[in-house]
Design a protein around this motif. Sequence first.
Motif, PDB file in Angstrom:
ATOM      1  N   PRO A 166     -33.359  43.250  62.781  1.00 60.66           N
ATOM      2  CA  PRO A 166     -31.944  43.193  62.409  1.00 60.66           C
ATOM      3  C   PRO A 166     -31.394  44.606  62.203  1.00 60.66           C
ATOM      4  N   HIS A 167     -30.135  44.823  62.588  1.00 56.29           N
ATOM      5  CA  HIS A 167     -29.547  46.136  62.390  1.00 56.29           C
ATOM      6  C   HIS A 167     -28.157  46.007  61.783  1.00 56.29           C
ATOM      7  N   ILE A 168     -27.792  47.031  61.010  1.00 52.94           N
ATOM      8  CA  ILE A 168     -26.521  47.061  60.278  1.00 52.94           C
ATOM      9  C   ILE A 168     -25.547  47.983  61.002  1.00 52.94           C
ATOM     10  N   THR A 169     -24.328  47.501  61.206  1.00 50.91           N
ATOM     11  CA  THR A 169     -23.305  48.299  61.880  1.00 50.91           C
ATOM     12  C   THR A 169     -22.009  48.255  61.074  1.00 50.91           C
ATOM     13  N   GLY A 170     -21.127  49.225  61.347  1.00 55.41           N
ATOM     14  CA  GLY A 170     -19.802  49.228  60.742  1.00 55.41           C
ATOM     15  C   GLY A 170     -19.666  50.072  59.507  1.00 55.41           C
ATOM     16  N   GLY A 171     -20.760  50.651  59.026  1.00 54.03           N
ATOM     17  CA  GLY A 171     -20.700  51.466  57.815  1.00 54.03           C
ATOM     18  C   GLY A 171     -20.050  52.819  58.065  1.00 54.03           C
ATOM     19  N   LYS A 172     -19.331  53.334  57.065  1.00 50.10           N
ATOM     20  CA  LYS A 172     -18.700  54.652  57.153  1.00 50.10           C
ATOM     21  C   LYS A 172     -19.677  55.739  56.699  1.00 50.10           C
ATOM     22  N   PRO A 173     -19.448  56.971  57.125  1.00 56.27           N
ATOM     23  CA  PRO A 173     -20.319  58.069  56.662  1.00 56.27           C
ATOM     24  C   PRO A 173     -20.230  58.293  55.159  1.00 56.27           C
ATOM     25  N   ARG A 174     -19.040  58.029  54.554  1.00 56.06           N
ATOM     26  CA  ARG A 174     -18.850  58.255  53.122  1.00 56.06           C
ATOM     27  C   ARG A 174     -18.022  57.124  52.518  1.00 56.06           C
ATOM     28  N   TYR A 175     -18.276  56.858  51.248  1.00 57.66           N
ATOM     29  CA  TYR A 175     -17.494  55.875  50.499  1.00 57.66           C
ATOM     30  C   TYR A 175     -17.080  56.468  49.158  1.00 57.66           C
ATOM     31  N   GLN A 176     -15.870  56.151  48.743  1.00 54.08           N
ATOM     32  CA  GLN A 176     -15.377  56.496  47.416  1.00 54.08           C
ATOM     33  C   GLN A 176     -15.125  55.209  46.639  1.00 54.08           C
ATOM     34  N   ILE A 177     -15.082  55.309  45.331  1.00 54.56           N
ATOM     35  CA  ILE A 177     -14.710  54.166  44.508  1.00 54.56           C
ATOM     36  C   ILE A 177     -13.321  53.694  44.964  1.00 54.56           C
ATOM     37  N   GLY A 178     -13.176  52.412  45.224  1.00 52.55           N
ATOM     38  CA  GLY A 178     -11.920  51.848  45.708  1.00 52.55           C
ATOM     39  C   GLY A 178     -11.903  51.614  47.197  1.00 52.55           C
ATOM     40  N   TYR A 201     -13.304  50.072  50.847  1.00 49.35           N
ATOM     41  CA  TYR A 201     -13.838  48.768  51.235  1.00 49.35           C
ATOM     42  C   TYR A 201     -15.057  48.956  52.135  1.00 49.35           C
ATOM     43  N   VAL A 202     -16.098  48.232  51.820  1.00 47.79           N
ATOM     44  CA  VAL A 202     -17.277  48.175  52.682  1.00 47.79           C
ATOM     45  C   VAL A 202     -17.092  47.005  53.637  1.00 47.79           C
ATOM     46  N   ARG A 203     -17.163  47.291  54.910  1.00 46.34           N
ATOM     47  CA  ARG A 203     -17.076  46.243  55.937  1.00 46.34           C
ATOM     48  C   ARG A 203     -18.194  46.491  56.942  1.00 46.34           C
ATOM     49  N   PRO A 237     -28.632  38.829  45.730  1.00 45.30           N
ATOM     50  CA  PRO A 237     -27.926  38.171  46.838  1.00 45.30           C
ATOM     51  C   PRO A 237     -26.416  38.336  46.696  1.00 45.30           C
ATOM     52  N   ALA A 238     -25.755  38.692  47.789  1.00 44.77           N
ATOM     53  CA  ALA A 238     -24.303  38.871  47.758  1.00 44.77           C
ATOM     54  C   ALA A 238     -23.615  37.533  47.528  1.00 44.77           C
ATOM     55  N   ASP A 239     -22.542  37.571  46.760  1.00 43.21           N
ATOM     56  CA  ASP A 239     -21.757  36.368  46.504  1.00 43.21           C
ATOM     57  C   ASP A 239     -21.205  35.822  47.817  1.00 43.21           C
ATOM     58  N   GLN A 240     -21.151  34.503  47.916  1.00 42.79           N
ATOM     59  CA  GLN A 240     -20.684  33.866  49.149  1.00 42.79           C
ATOM     60  C   GLN A 240     -19.266  34.295  49.521  1.00 42.79           C
ATOM     61  N   SER A 241     -18.447  34.633  48.531  1.00 45.86           N
ATOM     62  CA  SER A 241     -17.066  35.032  48.813  1.00 45.86           C
ATOM     63  C   SER A 241     -16.988  36.367  49.528  1.00 45.86           C
ATOM     64  N   LEU A 242     -18.075  37.135  49.522  1.00 42.57           N
ATOM     65  CA  LEU A 242     -18.100  38.443  50.183  1.00 42.57           C
ATOM     66  C   LEU A 242     -18.610  38.378  51.615  1.00 42.57           C
ATOM     67  N   LEU A 243     -19.057  37.204  52.033  1.00 36.19           N
ATOM     68  CA  LEU A 243     -19.676  37.063  53.352  1.00 36.19           C
ATOM     69  C   LEU A 243     -18.668  36.638  54.405  1.00 36.19           C
ATOM     70  N   ARG A 244     -18.899  37.084  55.623  1.00 34.93           N
ATOM     71  CA  ARG A 244     -18.094  36.697  56.779  1.00 34.93           C
ATOM     72  C   ARG A 244     -19.037  36.059  57.807  1.00 34.93           C
ATOM     73  N   PHE A 296     -16.475  44.006  50.793  1.00 30.18           N
ATOM     74  CA  PHE A 296     -16.123  44.056  49.368  1.00 30.18           C
ATOM     75  C   PHE A 296     -15.545  45.428  49.045  1.00 30.18           C
ATOM     76  N   LYS A 297     -14.848  45.491  47.918  1.00 27.70           N
ATOM     77  CA  LYS A 297     -14.259  46.736  47.428  1.00 27.70           C
ATOM     78  C   LYS A 297     -15.255  47.441  46.520  1.00 27.70           C
ATOM     79  N   VAL A 298     -15.467  48.736  46.779  1.00 25.14           N
ATOM     80  CA  VAL A 298     -16.454  49.497  46.021  1.00 25.14           C
ATOM     81  C   VAL A 298     -15.949  49.721  44.599  1.00 25.14           C
ATOM     82  N   LYS A 299     -16.790  49.362  43.627  1.00 21.00           N
ATOM     83  CA  LYS A 299     -16.481  49.545  42.208  1.00 21.00           C
ATOM     84  C   LYS A 299     -17.610  50.326  41.544  1.00 21.00           C
TER      85      LYS A 299
END
Length: 264
Positions: free
Chosen positions: A136-148, A150-152, A174-181, A202-205
């Motif tokens: 399995p591989h993960i795609t769509g991540g940004k090089p950097r994230y700040q508080i506020g 969105y991780v997609r 486990p991630a909450d079901q509301s965060l899944l697509r 989800f929104k980074v907090k």
Amino acid sequence: MWCLLVLLQILLVKETAFGISMTGVVVPKHTVRGNSVKLECHYDLEGDALYAIKWYKDGYEIFRYVPRDYPPGMVFPQPGVHVDLQNTTNTQLVLDPIELNSSGKYRCEVSAEAPSFQTVSDHGDMTVVVLPDEDPHITGGKPRYQIGDYVRVNCTSGRSKPAVHLTWYINGDPADQSLLRHYEPIVSGSDRLETSILGLEFKVKPKHFKRGDMKLKCLAMISTVYWKSNEESVEGDKPQKAPMLESRKAVVSNSRADRVQGEP
């Protein structure tokens, strides 16, 4: 009259003391394509003589064992069924190799000789698994994230049969079901293998950073025969430096396909 009743009771007890019984049929729930598999049929003759053992797949006879015949084993060809006669006995049926269309319901039927001609049977279902052709591989991540921010991100499995079950974890939970697509599996190729995709948004907090970083893990599973994961880690806030997404492929595996031959 009393003596006659006693005699009938004795005969009845003697008759019921004999007769075969099925003690268990072992059919692996999942097995890997290309492997061999052993199906087991356990029975107790309880004083009777064995007439025949018959194996069926989806209602069609595929193998018959009659001890008084020579040779005792007889194969009835069916798609996806390749009987290994050398290793097949009166208590086990060995199939080698296993194909996708080897999946199905397998039933063992045991019959006694005359005069009882008693017959007992039991069954089990088997699904043939095609392991994913890549981790399995993960795609769509940004090089950097700040508080506020969105991780997609998406987690995508390799092509398999049946479709891989994917699960997202945030910092080990486990991630909450509301965060899944959720997406429908993609079917491709002449073998109709399936690719699974599961999104996470989800929104980074501040709570998402544990001990200075945030870990996102995707777990891919097929029953007990395939287990692999991929993890990415986001560093926490540091003075004059934004959190950075590192693609640390911490692939953890527990795939048993390369060391287990036809286990349930």
